[in-house]
Design a protein around this motif. Structure first.
Motif, mmCIF file in Angstrom:
data_model
loop_
_atom_site.group_PDB
_atom_site.id
_atom_site.type_symbol
_atom_site.label_atom_id
_atom_site.label_comp_id
_atom_site.label_asym_id
_atom_site.label_seq_id
_atom_site.Cartn_x
_atom_site.Cartn_y
_atom_site.Cartn_z
ATOM 1 N N SER A 155 1.579 -3.413 -3.524
ATOM 2 C CA SER A 155 0.696 -3.226 -2.370
ATOM 3 C C SER A 155 0.235 -4.581 -1.854
ATOM 4 C CB SER A 155 -0.521 -2.373 -2.760
ATOM 5 O OG SER A 155 -1.299 -3.040 -3.729
ATOM 6 N N ASN A 156 -0.461 -4.552 -0.739
ATOM 7 C CA ASN A 156 -1.058 -5.764 -0.177
ATOM 8 C C ASN A 156 -2.476 -5.863 -0.729
ATOM 9 O OD1 ASN A 156 -2.375 -7.688 1.394
ATOM 10 N ND2 ASN A 156 -1.345 -7.088 3.295
ATOM 11 N N ILE A 157 -2.716 -6.828 -1.596
ATOM 12 C CA ILE A 157 -4.029 -6.936 -2.247
ATOM 13 C C ILE A 157 -5.145 -7.283 -1.270
ATOM 14 C CG2 ILE A 157 -3.097 -7.559 -4.499
ATOM 15 C CD1 ILE A 157 -3.922 -10.479 -3.769
ATOM 16 N N PHE A 158 -4.780 -7.839 -0.123
ATOM 17 C CA PHE A 158 -5.805 -8.183 0.859
ATOM 18 C C PHE A 158 -6.297 -6.936 1.595
ATOM 19 C CE2 PHE A 158 -3.420 -12.013 0.043
ATOM 20 C CZ PHE A 158 -4.433 -12.912 -0.219
ATOM 21 N N ILE A 159 -5.587 -5.828 1.403
ATOM 22 C CA ILE A 159 -6.072 -4.511 1.825
ATOM 23 C C ILE A 159 -6.835 -3.857 0.663
ATOM 24 C CG2 ILE A 159 -5.417 -2.196 2.607
ATOM 25 C CD1 ILE A 159 -2.921 -3.480 3.873
ATOM 26 N N ASP A 160 -6.229 -3.933 -0.515
ATOM 27 C CA ASP A 160 -6.828 -3.291 -1.698
ATOM 28 C C ASP A 160 -8.247 -3.770 -1.971
ATOM 29 O OD1 ASP A 160 -4.482 -1.922 -2.150
ATOM 30 O OD2 ASP A 160 -3.712 -3.392 -3.592
ATOM 31 N N MET A 161 -8.517 -5.034 -1.721
ATOM 32 C CA MET A 161 -9.817 -5.601 -2.103
ATOM 33 C C MET A 161 -10.982 -4.955 -1.363
ATOM 34 S SD MET A 161 -10.352 -9.223 -0.170
ATOM 35 C CE MET A 161 -12.078 -9.020 -0.521
ATOM 36 N N PHE A 162 -10.710 -4.355 -0.195
ATOM 37 C CA PHE A 162 -11.788 -3.719 0.566
ATOM 38 C C PHE A 162 -12.248 -2.406 -0.080
ATOM 39 C CE2 PHE A 162 -10.381 -6.699 3.736
ATOM 40 C CZ PHE A 162 -11.531 -6.989 4.462
ATOM 41 N N SER B 192 -13.899 -9.384 9.921
ATOM 42 C CA SER B 192 -14.501 -8.752 11.112
ATOM 43 C C SER B 192 -13.801 -7.445 11.493
ATOM 44 C CB SER B 192 -14.467 -9.724 12.297
ATOM 45 O OG SER B 192 -13.133 -10.038 12.656
ATOM 46 N N ASP B 193 -12.613 -7.223 10.972
ATOM 47 C CA ASP B 193 -11.841 -6.014 11.304
ATOM 48 C C ASP B 193 -11.255 -5.432 10.009
ATOM 49 O OD1 ASP B 193 -10.317 -4.035 12.581
ATOM 50 O OD2 ASP B 193 -8.622 -5.414 12.895
ATOM 51 N N PRO B 194 -12.064 -4.733 9.201
ATOM 52 C CA PRO B 194 -11.608 -4.185 7.919
ATOM 53 C C PRO B 194 -10.526 -3.131 8.104
ATOM 54 C CG PRO B 194 -14.008 -4.164 8.096
ATOM 55 C CD PRO B 194 -13.478 -4.442 9.468
ATOM 56 N N PRO B 195 -9.808 -2.786 7.043
ATOM 57 C CA PRO B 195 -8.748 -1.774 7.133
ATOM 58 C C PRO B 195 -9.297 -0.419 7.567
ATOM 59 C CG PRO B 195 -8.596 -2.980 5.061
ATOM 60 C CD PRO B 195 -9.895 -3.372 5.690
ATOM 61 N N ASP B 196 -8.510 0.276 8.385
ATOM 62 C CA ASP B 196 -8.852 1.657 8.748
ATOM 63 C C ASP B 196 -8.025 2.608 7.883
ATOM 64 O OD1 ASP B 196 -6.300 1.560 9.822
ATOM 65 O OD2 ASP B 196 -6.968 1.560 11.903
ATOM 66 N N GLU B 197 -8.168 3.883 8.111
ATOM 67 C CA GLU B 197 -7.493 4.881 7.275
ATOM 68 C C GLU B 197 -5.978 4.732 7.333
ATOM 69 O OE1 GLU B 197 -7.189 9.763 6.797
ATOM 70 O OE2 GLU B 197 -8.686 8.870 8.135
ATOM 71 N N TRP B 198 -5.434 4.473 8.537
ATOM 72 C CA TRP B 198 -3.996 4.327 8.651
ATOM 73 C C TRP B 198 -3.484 3.131 7.855
ATOM 74 C CZ3 TRP B 198 0.611 5.784 8.680
ATOM 75 C CH2 TRP B 198 1.666 4.908 8.970
ATOM 76 N N ARG C 149 -0.601 3.379 5.130
ATOM 77 C CA ARG C 149 0.618 2.564 5.241
ATOM 78 C C ARG C 149 0.819 1.735 3.978
ATOM 79 N NH1 ARG C 149 1.626 -2.754 6.740
ATOM 80 N NH2 ARG C 149 3.559 -3.147 7.912
ATOM 81 N N ASN C 150 -0.237 1.122 3.500
ATOM 82 C CA ASN C 150 -0.164 0.286 2.306
ATOM 83 C C ASN C 150 0.292 1.108 1.099
ATOM 84 O OD1 ASN C 150 -0.576 -2.203 0.888
ATOM 85 N ND2 ASN C 150 -2.523 -1.425 0.127
ATOM 86 N N ALA C 151 -0.254 2.314 0.955
ATOM 87 C CA ALA C 151 0.103 3.176 -0.175
ATOM 88 C C ALA C 151 1.564 3.615 -0.100
ATOM 89 C CB ALA C 151 -0.814 4.392 -0.218
ATOM 90 N N ARG C 152 2.029 3.942 1.094
ATOM 91 C CA ARG C 152 3.422 4.373 1.245
ATOM 92 C C ARG C 152 4.388 3.231 0.944
ATOM 93 N NH1 ARG C 152 2.819 7.974 6.862
ATOM 94 N NH2 ARG C 152 1.626 9.682 5.886
ATOM 95 N N ILE C 153 4.051 2.044 1.398
ATOM 96 C CA ILE C 153 4.909 0.893 1.129
ATOM 97 C C ILE C 153 4.917 0.573 -0.365
ATOM 98 C CG2 ILE C 153 5.164 -1.597 1.489
ATOM 99 C CD1 ILE C 153 4.246 -1.142 4.374
ATOM 100 N N LYS C 154 3.785 0.721 -1.019
ATOM 101 C CA LYS C 154 3.740 0.491 -2.470
ATOM 102 C C LYS C 154 4.687 1.439 -3.190
ATOM 103 C CE LYS C 154 0.665 0.237 -6.463
ATOM 104 N NZ LYS C 154 -0.725 0.393 -6.964
ATOM 105 N N GLU C 155 4.736 2.692 -2.741
ATOM 106 C CA GLU C 155 5.658 3.669 -3.361
ATOM 107 C C GLU C 155 7.100 3.248 -3.190
ATOM 108 O OE1 GLU C 155 5.809 7.687 -3.850
ATOM 109 O OE2 GLU C 155 3.692 7.789 -4.082
ATOM 110 N N LEU C 156 7.436 2.730 -2.021
ATOM 111 C CA LEU C 156 8.809 2.367 -1.719
ATOM 112 C C LEU C 156 9.198 1.028 -2.333
ATOM 113 C CD1 LEU C 156 8.827 3.284 2.078
ATOM 114 C CD2 LEU C 156 10.130 4.461 0.303
ATOM 115 N N GLN C 157 8.287 0.077 -2.257
ATOM 116 C CA GLN C 157 8.614 -1.309 -2.577
ATOM 117 C C GLN C 157 8.105 -1.751 -3.949
ATOM 118 O OE1 GLN C 157 8.743 -4.263 0.758
ATOM 119 N NE2 GLN C 157 6.998 -5.156 -0.302
ATOM 120 N N GLY C 158 7.099 -1.037 -4.470
ATOM 121 C CA GLY C 158 6.597 -1.360 -5.799
ATOM 122 C C GLY C 158 5.387 -2.257 -5.835
#
Length: 232
Positions: free
Chosen positions: A223-230, A202-208, A212-221
């Protein structure tokens, strides 16, 4: 179809590991503040802006969001920026590790790489007003009947060990819980899991959230797949 996809990811997704684990809690907070939220200085529950202060902290501008915690406890934390675990550290498997059981969370943060990977996971950290963080403590999310707002204009409710976040951020918080369940085996009761799946749809990911997910992936290696799937 999206519900089927979410259920599929919940059951079968595989996350990649990589990136460096911060060496301390202080370092984890500093990294996420300065490398993820550097251009998005907004607290999660109440939408207040903040100014950076010190190594990893900040000062909340309560006038920017109509926040008023003057009638509640923890008044000394009203203007304090905290970095809150969406999934409380005490509800993760780190709490069951020997370093915590026979010591403390602090000992785990100093001595256990496995515990650090859980406690310092950037996907689980959000900026929060110190007062709301302390009020919530280690409570779970849920729905509370009625709409009693006790912190000015902030849509943040709590009662009997349950915290109800605003509808505008429920999807984002739900995707963190689903991620932590998968990545770190956090236990989520089935009724809660279904609630989080509904919130996410009911509340899909917004641009931020994507940024955020992309920046964390760069730092941590990872991403959150529950964001990616959208995206697909």
């Amino acid at each position: 179809m999206k519900l089927i996809c979410l259920l599929f990811f919940t059951a079968f997704a595989c996350l990649t590991h990589g990136g460096d684990i911060p060496t301390s809690w202080s370092k984890a907070k500093q990294i996420i503040r300065d490398k993820v939220y550097f251009d998005h200085r907004i607290t999660k529950y109440c939408g207040c802006s903040y100014e950076v202060k010190g190594v990893s902290g900040g000062v909340i501008d309560t006038s920017s969001c109509g926040y008023n915690g003057s009638e509640m406890k923890y008044q000394n934390a009203i203007n304090v920026l905290d970095w809150e675990h969406v999934v409380p550290a005490s509800l993760t498997p780190a709490k069951e590790m020997n370093c915590w059981v026979n010591g403390s969370r602090n000992i785990c943060e100093r001595t256990s790489k496995e515990a650090k990977a859980i406690i310092f996971d950037f996907h689980n950290l959000v900026p929060s007003i110190g007062q709301t963080n302390r009020i919530r403590s280690n409570s779970r999310y849920g729905i509370i009947e009625g709409e009693e707002q006790r912190l000015g204009l902030c849509d943040f409710e709590w009662s009997k060990g349950i915290t109800e976040p605003s509808e505008r951020i429920r999807g984002e918080l739900a995707r963190v819980w689903l991620y932590m369940s998968y990545r770190h085996n956090v236990v989520i009761p089935e009724d809660e899991r279904l609630m989080f799946l509904r919130w996410s749809l009911s509340d899909p990911p917004d641009e931020w959230e994507y940024t955020r997910n992309a920046r964390i992936k760069e730092l941590q290696g990872n991403s959150n797949i529950f964001i990616d799937m959208f995206k697909y």
